[in-house]
Enzyme design. Structure first.
Site, short mmCIF file in Angstrom:
data_model
loop_
_atom_site.label_atom_id
_atom_site.label_comp_id
_atom_site.label_asym_id
_atom_site.label_seq_id
_atom_site.Cartn_x
_atom_site.Cartn_y
_atom_site.Cartn_z
N LYS A 38 0.84 -1.29 -0.08
CA LYS A 38 0.00 -0.02 -0.02
C LYS A 38 0.82 1.21 -0.03
O LYS A 38 2.18 1.37 0.19
CB LYS A 38 -1.02 0.06 1.26
CG LYS A 38 -0.23 -0.01 2.66
CD LYS A 38 -1.09 0.02 3.61
CE LYS A 38 -0.50 -0.02 5.18
NZ LYS A 38 -1.45 -0.07 6.29
N ARG A 73 -10.15 0.69 15.31
CA ARG A 73 -10.10 1.35 13.90
C ARG A 73 -11.21 0.66 12.96
O ARG A 73 -12.30 0.66 13.23
CB ARG A 73 -8.54 1.46 13.25
CG ARG A 73 -8.09 2.17 12.18
CD ARG A 73 -6.82 2.44 11.96
NE ARG A 73 -6.43 1.07 11.52
CZ ARG A 73 -5.03 0.94 11.07
NH1 ARG A 73 -4.24 1.96 11.08
NH2 ARG A 73 -4.70 -0.36 10.66
N TYR A 95 15.55 30.90 7.68
CA TYR A 95 14.60 31.67 8.10
C TYR A 95 14.65 31.88 9.60
O TYR A 95 14.66 30.96 10.45
CB TYR A 95 13.21 30.81 7.73
CG TYR A 95 12.88 31.03 6.38
CD1 TYR A 95 12.69 32.30 5.92
CD2 TYR A 95 12.37 29.97 5.50
CE1 TYR A 95 12.05 32.56 4.46
CE2 TYR A 95 12.04 30.21 4.25
CZ TYR A 95 11.77 31.39 3.64
OH TYR A 95 11.46 31.51 2.41
N MET A 132 11.17 25.10 2.23
CA MET A 132 10.30 24.23 1.40
C MET A 132 11.03 23.36 0.24
O MET A 132 10.84 22.20 0.10
CB MET A 132 9.36 25.09 0.47
CG MET A 132 8.27 24.40 -0.31
SD MET A 132 7.63 25.46 -1.34
CE MET A 132 6.20 25.89 -0.03
#
Length: 391
Positions: free
Chosen positions: A52, A149, A271, A330
């Site tokens: 998956k 779940r 940053y 990013m």
């Protein structure tokens, strides 16, 4: 632009992998070896392969074909679309769809001979209706044994097993459940869920059963039943907390170093200026960031994890481990390469983000997460290279 320039430019041939800003190497031989390892650890049970999430980010087509060639004949995917993608690469396999089936997915399920894992009363009702119209088709039944779940409740499953009024077409080929705490072998939840699942197996006598994913396999034969479901271990990730990982690394993620720059003591980095340099430094700017699944929480400073005293992540370049400097952005991450010899690194080199030298779970811990998330969160910008298993 002249025709001469066009002609000369067209003659330049560069391998896409060698030129890529980001690249991912997937060792299919290691993947196959890991499946064989987990098959051996499964003892008398058969080992399936969980593919998956695009085979945990490694590529469902290539990984599926490799695992099929290695001997896997049962596969698990999360969605019907994943099953349809896998089918051509595992032609004779049973492909189980963990999310089951919903209206509108019938064509893909039947056309690709997929086995839905029915996990709720709503899905069961829909499936029985389909069988009444179409005729029998294999399906599996998911029973919740404490995870809370997916799955029918234990009581509902036991009632269903004894219900003499159930449709004749109710004939699952597999009953399964999922362990919540298998990665912590000492957890009492494991034994509690095992005992609950044993009730299910006894109630559905003659139906194959499956309880254990990767971590559950390591719990031993009591947890193996008929079919195991190794996932993360196939891709080289840690399955059990606090235990040395025996699996081979499968994925190596690398980023090109775009620039090496000199920075002075007292200057700030990235940053927010959260890192102030305490010495004259050399900084390597690598072409990977959080858009590429290299999480901001890996940053060397300026995030809550660092303020709590946890160290940031490192990269590996030309035999050296180097720390992240400042915040991950990013598209770019800055590494402090001051301690490397001047001739040990240059622009254009690749830095390993995770792989054989930087285990993915070690990197994940620096981000406050797990290897699963690092692998499945890889972005779309990696150029991929597959190392083929040698027969």
């Amino acid at each position: 632009m002249t025709d001469d320039f066009d002609d000369s430019f067209s003659e330049i041939e560069t391998d896409a992998f060698d030129a890529a800003p980001l690249r991912l190497t997937v060792d299919l031989g290691a993947l196959a070896d890991n499946w064989r390892d987990m098959a051996s650890r499964s003892g008398k049970a058969r080992a399936s392969a969980v593919v998956k999430a695009d085979a945990y980010g490694m590529g469902i087509e290539d990984c599926g074909a490799t695992l099929y060639h290695a001997g896997a004949r049962d596969f698990f995917v999360a969605t019907v679309a994943e099953g349809a993608t896998l089918r051509p690469h595992a032609p004779e396999a049973r492909i189980f769809v963990l999310s089951g089936i919903w209206p509108g997915q019938e064509r893909l399920v039947f056309a690709n001979d997929l086995v839905p894992v029915v996990a709720s009363e709503e899905q069961l009702s829909f499936w029985m209706g389909l069988m009444a119209e179409r005729g029998d088709h294999p399906f599996a039944l998911h029973v919740d044994t404490g995870f809370n779940r997916l799955g029918l409740s234990l009581d509902d499953a036991l009632f269903l097993a004894d219900d003499v009024t159930r449709p004749a077409s109710f004939d699952p080929v597999l009953v399964l459940s999922h362990l919540a705490c298998a990665d912590t072998p000492s957890s009492p939840m494991n034994r509690m869920q095992l005992e609950s699942f044993q009730q299910v197996v006894a109630a559905f006598e003659g139906v194959e059963s499956s309880l254990s994913a990767s971590a559950g396999i390591f719990l031993g034969p009591d947890y193996h039943f008929d079919l195991t479901r190794p996932g993360i271990a196939l891709y080289g990730g840690e399955a059990v907390n606090g235990v040395a990982n025996p699996m081979r690394a499968v994925a190596k993620a690398e980023a090109r170093i775009l620039q090496i720059r000199e920075a002075k003591q007292g200057q700030t980095v990235s940053y927010g200026g959260t890192l102030r340099l305490t010495r004259d430094s050399r900084l390597a700017i690598a072409s990977a960031g959080y858009a590429d699944g290299y999480h901001r929480s890996l940053s060397g400073s300026g995030i809550p994890l660092r303020e709590m005293g946890n160290s940031g992540a490192h990269g590996f370049v030309n035999g050296h481990k180097v720390p992240i400097a400042g915040r991950v952005t990013m598209d770019l991450t800055i590494f402090d390469v001051t301690d490397l010899p001047a001739n040990a690194i240059r622009a254009g080199d690749y830095i390993e983000l995770f792989g054989p030298n930087m285990p993915v779970d070690d990197v994940a811990r620096a981000a406050g997460t797990i290897g699963y998330e690092m692998l499945t969160g890889l972005g779309l910008r990696y150029e991929r290279q597959y190392l083929i298993e040698e027969d």
